[in-house]
Design a protein around this motif. Structure first.
Motif, PDB file in Angstrom:
ATOM      1  N   MET A   1       2.621   4.480  -7.758  1.00 24.82           N
ATOM      2  CA  MET A   1       1.731   3.946  -8.778  1.00 24.82           C
ATOM      3  C   MET A   1       0.659   4.946  -9.219  1.00 24.82           C
ATOM      4  O   MET A   1      -0.089   5.451  -8.396  1.00 24.82           O
ATOM      5  N   ARG A   2       0.572   5.187 -10.525  1.00 20.32           N
ATOM      6  CA  ARG A   2      -0.472   6.052 -11.072  1.00 20.32           C
ATOM      7  C   ARG A   2      -1.070   5.390 -12.321  1.00 20.32           C
ATOM      8  O   ARG A   2      -0.486   4.469 -12.863  1.00 20.32           O
TER       9      ARG A   2
ATOM     10  N   PHE B   1       2.727   1.531  -3.396  1.00 18.59           N
ATOM     11  CA  PHE B   1       1.777   1.931  -4.442  1.00 18.59           C
ATOM     12  C   PHE B   1       1.409   3.403  -4.283  1.00 18.59           C
ATOM     13  O   PHE B   1       1.248   4.125  -5.266  1.00 18.59           O
ATOM     14  N   GLY B   2       1.246   3.829  -3.035  1.00 18.49           N
ATOM     15  CA  GLY B   2       0.911   5.228  -2.797  1.00 18.49           C
ATOM     16  C   GLY B   2       1.985   6.160  -3.325  1.00 18.49           C
ATOM     17  O   GLY B   2       1.700   7.209  -3.917  1.00 18.49           O
TER      18      GLY B   2
ATOM     19  N   ILE C   1       0.837  -1.204   0.000  1.00 19.36           N
ATOM     20  CA  ILE C   1       0.000   0.000   0.000  1.00 19.36           C
ATOM     21  C   ILE C   1       0.870   1.251   0.000  1.00 19.36           C
ATOM     22  O   ILE C   1       0.636   2.195  -0.773  1.00 19.36           O
TER      23      ILE C   1
ATOM     24  N   GLN D   1       1.239  -8.052  -7.223  1.00 14.86           N
ATOM     25  CA  GLN D   1       1.425  -6.686  -6.738  1.00 14.86           C
ATOM     26  C   GLN D   1       2.900  -6.292  -6.758  1.00 14.86           C
ATOM     27  O   GLN D   1       3.278  -5.201  -7.183  1.00 14.86           O
TER      28      GLN D   1
END
Lengths: 442, 442, 442
Positions: free
Chosen positions: B29-30, B25-26, B22, B100
């Motif tokens: 990741m876009r 990704f924060g 998390i 992931q």
């Protein structure tokens, strides 16, 4: 209860209803302009290429949704040791029945032309499958405890309620709900639970010998689980806007689901002796993230946001199986065979809330001006709407879904308590021999 | 060994890793420009229609690949009489976890934008599934002999190694490998075999009572086989060039696989008493042609060339099951539960060699000038490359895959030998009761 | 009969035939212009975008058809208690073998270029799968009673007959048959029944202990049923015209199938004690609507028309299982293991008749001028044809399919009666131990 003979009632219901469908389809149902033979002329006038027919945007997703409805829901319900025929077979029956009625009901509300005809295309087929999903969810709470005739009544009313509820939420309130967290899962979950509450059986323990799984039936159920899990991105993206809408919804759902698997495994292992995993959790709770991603699938939820939603849902859903389902049976008199409260109802509510928050916090920086208008459909009579108001409308939609689910379930449950439907006695619930020819007795 | 309690370690690993995901990704990741809400503006500027979004080129293939990963690999590993939960369940866990991490690792190597963000779209999802496949192959060698915590460690390192190896082979060496014969199958196969060699169990015969199949578990495994076999054309074509590239890759793979079935049956029948067929061969060796078609899938392999590749692979793979697997267990101390050496490792090497030969013999007559440039990506800093050099680069790529597989496997195997992972004792391998709640004891 | 040793014959047939395929593919088979590397140049000249490659119109449907052939037909035939390996395994073998021969046979008849080469693309792959379907249908009548060598002979001649019959019906007679009610189902059904009649076994009751299902084998068969049922819209639309043709065919088939489920359940329940349902009917008769929708799938059958066709087929097919199958075995000496007469042959004839009627009553009001020309291909040498004549041609096509099925079946049946094929004795029919290594004896 006790007289499970459906010798006349089941054929009668099937034939009468199918005949009614033929008549109503004859009066109302026509091809839309993309599936009509006139399309070749229309296409030339509009300067479109063949590939821009909506069929090519949505057919692959439709087929995935179709697999979820028939194989996904069907096989997920084969987990009981002697109710696999009923799980997959009655699921098949009520889905095939329900989708016809759904085409009509949704058609009257959403797709009626000026000449009083419903024009159907691939999007209607997807919507009909969605509509049926609500009733299949409800079936999950009742699995093994009702007759096929009751299931058809449940479906008939369920589809009707669904179409009205959906019309209010989507068209009147203008809430967005691409993957149906509210419209499908919240409604379907509470509908089934309310019916189950009305049909409470205090002596259900008399068939407790059949209330578990065996090794192979658990493997069959994993077929259902995996097809639901894999195709959920198609479910949530199937009726999104062409282009980035469908694209984003698929990515969001994929991420949500991946995250859910990890927390489901964690909680399942944490609460068992020696850290062993429980197949019930793996079969069901791993899907909760897909349910919760439904409303916000098309929104800019962001990849990390998806992982957070999935993270929470895996935990909530698995804890639900461990603590809430036994509590509800004991204290609330709600017997929930498949645990739909944990898989659909609660994650559906979570999805509705996530949708409301995401909508309320939408901004032109994140979406772009056209993107915002496009994603939230701020057009025509809603062209002055802003994200914060949209958030409120989303919340209102969630309330409507809850009311229709609970209220409708109580009314339909009352109807299903009439002693005319051929439902099984307490000691032959969960037994396929009640409604099926079984060649090898257990 | 012996203490199989994963009561704290499994939940801890799941929660910690998911939390790490998390956060990462924060930060990184876009959405890419085709899945971002700004696309509607971008589309108008670029004069594109909605259907030209990459989603519509690749989503059907993605879903097929997704089915292969979860149902294909998962059910192929249900063949053991009492390890079906572990086969399909742990496959599910490590795939959901691995994808992931794969999105991040591959993102950092291939998709990093100038602003330090990874932009993801449908192609990233396919690549993540591919990346996971390497680890699932490795799991095949270890099936029944490791704990879920070991599998997560195996996957974590496997994905990491994969991403580095892939970057070297595809981006640095500029080898082409659309279906991953080298990158996925050769690497994954030798990675798993090396780990298995490091984890050699001299007393594995103590659980030999559980090392076979029963009638129904063999039928379950056929679900896995068939979904892998049917969707392999999608696997090999999923990330090929739009248009003829995807089209040709699907045809080539389809033909390879058809041919493999015939020679598998022939060899299986030839080496058994009375010409009886062995389900192990039908379940596994029939897929070898798909593996071997991977590298050359996009090339002008020609229909008869595909049949020849499939012909050879069916023979090699089946002979491997009959002679090589017992030999490796006895003399090389490599215990290979699913026979991944015959299904992935050897056919992967064959695929790499076929790819090198096909690339080296490519010509402008066969491909056309633009076709040659397009197929082999002779652009930018590789614009002066010629087919013969490309053949050499392909061979170099194969060597890299082998080195990473064997080297990485030995290192990771050493880590997995630490006595902290809760792996089963020799006499309770291949037994679901070790890590799962099983309701009907065998 | 009695010597079931296929130790040399099965490997020999496989290797010889596969070698022959390689040679013939080398001589005849090339990529078509959409799968050839030259396409990138062709595309620019023709001003096409990448997405207008036929691959994107048909690949999702192709994959669905592929699943029907291998998982659908394969698992539908796993219903016997000890013949699941033979059901799914031999289905796999003959499909993989048949599709190669089909590519050649159909290529010579329909796709031969001026330079004597066959050019293949995605449409050929679909057609090859269709062609194989005819032989798999025939296998259904013979399930459990023949050797794999006999099945390969059956398939070799079946594909050959199919290609000739198809050429006559589609190209010479100019009948339309998008979903193959006549070409595939009528032909395949009567072909299998005639072969079965020629191979009549008066003492088949000697293996009656194995002629039924067990609980789990019935659940396995439902996997086949559902994948056939769900993907039938793809089957009937796969080779229809781009755009509205494919769109309409999918809708028509979907509606037909939904309606069939209801009447199947009604009749099944009506004719059993206590109204219990019979899995045999649910597994098979629910599919009859898809068969019957084949010929008219692309026509303006209208939604209510589809429901009527499905309504009738569910009734006919289920009554067939109850009354006709026992009658045919007793009085006509036709032993039909899977009941293909009820699932394929009769509904196929119904489909042919529905197609003739629908074609004959087509009008410019309903189709539009261009739509009529487009749908019925009233072009070139058929440009003066009118709907009523087309109706006659459709009826002629149906007769050709019947003649080829019955005539071909008798000839091939005579060949298969030769005592050289290793078929099982009467008392070990329906037993996997004859041709498979079975680890746990029953």
């Amino acid at each position: 209860m006790g007289n499970t003979n459906v010798h006349l009632s089941l054929p009668a219901v099937c034939i009468v209803w199918q005949t009614a469908m033929i008549i109503l389809f004859g009066v109302f149902m026509r091809y839309d302009h993309e599936s009509d033979a006139h399309w070749v002329e229309h296409r030339k006038h509009s300067n479109l290429t063949d590939i821009e027919n909506d069929f090519y945007f949505r057919y692959p997703s439709f087929q995935d949704v179709h697999v979820m409805i028939f194989v996904g829901f069907g096989f997920l319900m084969t987990f009981l040791k002697r109710y696999s025929f009923g799980g997959v077979g009655f699921n098949f029956l009520i889905a095939a029945f329900g989708l016809q009625w759904a085409l009509l009901m949704q058609g009257w509300f959403h797709w009626l032309d000026a000449d009083g005809k419903i024009r159907i295309g691939i999007e209607n087929l997807i919507n009909a499958d969605f509509c049926v999903a609500g009733c299949l969810i409800a079936y999950g709470a009742l699995l093994g405890k009702v007759s096929p005739v009751q299931l058809m009544v449940l479906t008939l009313f369920g589809i009707t309620l669904f179409a009205v509820e959906e019309f209010i939420i989507i068209s009147v309130i203008h809430a967005r709900d691409a993957g149906g967290s509210m419209v499908i899962h919240t409604f379907g979950g509470y509908y089934g639970l309310s019916v189950s509450w009305m049909l409470y059986r205090p002596n259900l323990h008399q068939s407790s010998r059949l209330q578990g799984s065996v090794y192979h039936s658990d493997v069959f159920a994993m077929i259902g689980t995996l097809f639901l899990w894999m195709f959920w991105p198609s479910f949530n993206s199937a009726i999104c806007d062409h282009g980035d809408g469908q694209h984003r919804a698929a990515i969001n759902t994929y991420l949500c689901l991946a995250s859910t698997v990890l927390t489901t495994v964690a909680i399942s292992s944490l609460f068992q002796k020696h850290g062993k995993l429980d197949m019930v959790h793996i079969q069901n709770s791993t899907l909760a993230g897909g349910v919760a991603a439904g409303t916000a699938a098309e929104f800019m939820l962001m990849p990390y946001g998806c992982l957070i939603v999935g993270f929470c849902c895996g935990i909530i859903s698995t804890l639900g199986y461990i603590f809430l389902t036994p509590f509800m049976e004991k204290h609330l008199k709600i017997q929930d065979t498949c645990g739909i409260h944990n898989l659909h109802a609660m994650p559906g509510v979570v999805g509705g809330i996530v949708g409301a928050i995401t909508a309320a916090s939408a901004s032109i920086e994140v979406y772009g001006h056209e993107g915002l208008v496009n994603t939230f459909d701020f057009m025509d009579k809603f062209k002055d709407m802003v994200p914060t108001t949209q958030g409120g409308h989303q919340a209102a939609g969630l309330c409507v879904a809850l009311c229709f689910g609970i209220g409708g379930g109580i009314i339909v449950g009352a109807i299903l308590r009439l002693p005319i439907w051929g439902d099984p006695a307490d000691d032959n619930c969960f037994d396929d021999e009640t409604y099926w020819e079984v060649r090898d007795k257990s």
